[in-house]
Design a protein around this motif. Structure first.
Motif: not given
Lengths: 317, 366
Positions: A99, B180-181, A95-96, B184, A106, B177, B190, A103, B175
């Motif tokens: 993400l 965090t999402i 998942a990270l 965002v 973007k 997750i 982010y 970014q 962390l």
């Protein structure tokens, strides 16, 4: 109806024709007893995992590879650690990374994977890979299952049973083994952390891998190992002497930790090649009686108490 | 014997093993039938091997199976001449004429056998006058201790896992997750990952273990309890305190199992707070059937002191519950939740210690 696979324990030197590309390339020297053969074939027929227990170094782990080699099936090995989770074997979702890639995009930089496609970030584990092989069964080895957390075997149970399927939560994708070609599962355990749960045991077939105690079988094992590894076989006298001495150390020594087959093979190799020339068979037979000590005990004895039994107390090494 | 009827043997052996407590289900039964159809039970030796591989899950089970199988064989041998005799004299019934092949595995489920047994004519039994059993000597119950294995290590580890009170007060380095999402998507860009604090198990355990004397046979369980609580439980090592005593925790308890380094009981009690779980492991006199006023009084006094500190108290008695009757254990079990030392007892004790189950001692007061 697909042809039922049958494991014979044959002495193959080369991959059988039509072997899967993920099948083991190297032959695995393995001597299979009749009973173990039945157990393996039952596991294949009934599509149940085969649980192998036994002393360390007696060939629990090698069996799965030997089966995969003979049948020409893809081989997957999952080494269990204390932190292993049942889900790790199915898939790992990054998942990270996704993400991160969003970014990147973007910032108008190219990313390796496409974050709009969740499936790009799903990496299959061993079970997942084994399930995805559709044209033949695969051989799956789950090694040292007793090392894992308490619930691990139970979590695994639901996956290693009909309908042989699991879901990838993040993508909604469902991974399913082909019903004709479910994986052949081998599980090894040495009861390090107590018993496995009942529900899990109920589903498994069980075989206890004994140490091959007879001279004939040990000799066969030596033969096959040396042939497959293309090594020069030790002289018959040395072999016989080593086998006899080894069996006597193992049975009469009252050892805390008995050496297994793999230790024996190492010891024989040491006797044959260490110090440049083979150890004398007469000296080996005469050890102890004539005051000689057995050579290379470092290979056989791994516990201090055992070591003391074979070394006089004043020996300063 | 012209044809070896594997299915019949499988059914009989399966039922017999179920009686003996082998954990087998219908799936395992069907798997055996499937294997016999695939040719894995050609003769008796092969069938025995099949059963050992499929239905046994340890070497000891495999060796226990052999005498069970031999019994079955012997009984079949005995029945055979009988059946042959009967067949000579009587007309064969339509049922026995049916060839074996026609009987499908699905029809052979254990039910018909049970039904047959039920269909037997009920014996007429006239009622006898009720009479108290004649007991000339005091009944002594002898517990076969060499086979007494009520609580496995695995169950202990499993039980301890529920004894937890997670408090997130560690470093903030886990962390999160999903959070965090979430951030965002809300912000549209982010900035930084969201971290949570590490969770720590704050549960505290005080283990009081009766040592020596009548507890001698149970030392191994006490040892396992101590080892699992210290090493294989989610409890923090500093949060596990273990003390030993003999019969009754008196003014002092001991830090070591040889009862040589004493600690004042009031110091131990000082360690307890409202959230400390206390587990007392003692037979409370049940092993020898004692019922001494003095012991009961002393234990009661101790329990009252303890209950001032915490209510998360459970008592694990290694004697099975029927053995408590008439001994001081029976009386003490009214003062504090006492459980017999088996899997269910232990998990109930854990429930009391974590405050989920209501301690039975409190019910009377409410």
């Amino acid at each position: 109806m697909t042809k039922l696979l049958k494991f014979e324990g044959r002495d193959l030197r080369q991959q059988p024709t039509g072997a899967h590309k993920k099948a083991p390339k190297e032959p695995e020297p393995y001597i299979v007893g009749d009973r173990l053969k039945t157990a393996v074939n039952l596991a294949i027929t009934l599509r149940r995992p085969l649980l192998l227990e036994g002393d360390p170094g007696c060939g629990k782990t090698c069996l799965a590879k030997a089966v995969a080699f003979e049948l020409g099936l893809p081989f997957f090995r999952w080494n269990i650690q204390s932190i292993s989770k049942a889900q790790d074997g199915q898939y790992v979702y990054d998942a990270l990374g996704r993400l991160h890639d969003v970014q990147l995009q973007k910032g108008e930089k190219a990313s390796r994977r496409d974050p709009s496609n969740p499936e790009d970030y799903c990496e299959m584990g061993v079970l997942g890979e084994a399930f995805q092989i559709k044209d033949c069964s695969s051989v799956l080895l789950i090694d040292e299952i007793d090392k894992a957390e308490l619930d691990f075997p139970n979590d695994l149970l639901t996956v290693l049973d009909k309908p042989w399927r699991f879901q990838v939560k993040e993508t909604g994708q469902s991974v399913e083994a082909s019903p004709q070609h479910v994986p052949i599962v081998f599980i090894t355990s040495n009861k390090e952390k107590g018993n496995l749960p009942d529900a899990f045991l109920r589903r498994c077939l069980y075989h206890y891998v004994e140490f091959p105690g007879s001279k004939e079988i040990l000799k066969q094992i030596v033969d096959r190992h040396y042939q497959i590894e293309h090594l020069e076989l030790p002289k018959a006298e040395l072999q016989d002497a080593a086998i006899a001495r080894f069996i006597s150390v193992r049975t009469e020594g009252g050892l805390v930790k008995k050496p297994g087959t793999s230790e024996f093979l190492d010891w024989l190799k040491a006797l044959q090649t260490f110090m440049g020339k083979p150890y004398s068979a007469d000296k080996l037979i005469g050890a102890d009686q004539t005051g000689n000590k057995l050579p290379y005990l470092e290979v056989l004895l791994k516990v201090q108490q055992d070591w003391r039994k074979f070394k006089p107390a004043d020996d300063s090494i | 014997m012209t044809q070896f009827d594997a299915q019949d043997w499988i059914t009989q052996l399966f039922l017999r093993l179920r009686q003996r407590g082998y954990p087998l289900g219908v799936d395992e039964y069907q798997a055996a039938l499937q294997a016999s159809e695939a040719g894995y039970a050609q003769d008796e030796a092969a069938l025995l091997e099949l059963a050992q591989i499929l239905w046994c899950h340890s070497r000891s089970q495999q060796s226990q199976l052999v005498p069970i199988w031999q019994d079955l064989q012997r009984e079949a041998q005995k029945q055979k001449p009988l059946q042959e005799n009967l067949a000579d004299k009587e007309e064969p019934s339509p049922l026995s004429e049916k060839p074996v092949d026609e009987v499908k595995p699905q029809q052979l489920d254990p039910e018909p056998l049970i039904r047959e047994r039920e269909a037997l004519p009920k014996q007429e039994v006239s009622s006898l006058p009720v009479q108290a059993p004649l007991m000339l000597i005091e009944r002594e119950s002898i517990l076969p201790l060499q086979n007494y294995f009520p609580l496995s290590r695995r169950s202990m580890v499993y039980g301890w896992r529920f004894l937890r009170r997670m408090v997130a007060d560690g470093c903030k380095n886990v962390l999160d997750i999903p959070a965090t999402i979430q951030v965002v998507t809300e912000q549209g860009y982010y900035l930084a990952p969201v971290y949570r604090r590490q969770q720590r198990n704050e549960a505290r355990l005080l283990l009081l273990i009766d040592q020596n004397g009548s507890m001698m046979p149970f030392h191994r369980f006490a040892r396992d309890l101590v080892e699992t609580a210290r090493g294989e439980s989610p409890l923090q090592e500093d949060n596990v305190q273990i003390f030993y005593f003999h019969n009754v925790p008196a003014s002092h308890v001991y830090q070591d199992l040889y009862l040589t380094s004493p600690v004042a009981l009031k110091d131990v009690l000082g360690y307890c707070d409202r959230d400390t779980s206390v587990l007392i492991v003692s037979d409370a006199g049940a092993t020898r059937g004692y019922r001494r006023q003095e012991r009961i009084q002393n234990t009661t006094r101790f329990l009252r002191q303890l209950q001032k500190q915490t209510h998360l108290i459970a008592w694990l008695n290694p004697m099975p519950r029927p053995g408590w009757v008439g001994s001081s254990a029976e009386i003490l079990s009214y003062l504090v939740p006492m459980f017999q030392m088996d899997r269910f007892g232990f998990s109930e004790a854990i429930d009391v210690m974590r405050g989920v189950a209501k301690p039975s001692g409190q019910e009377d007061e409410d």
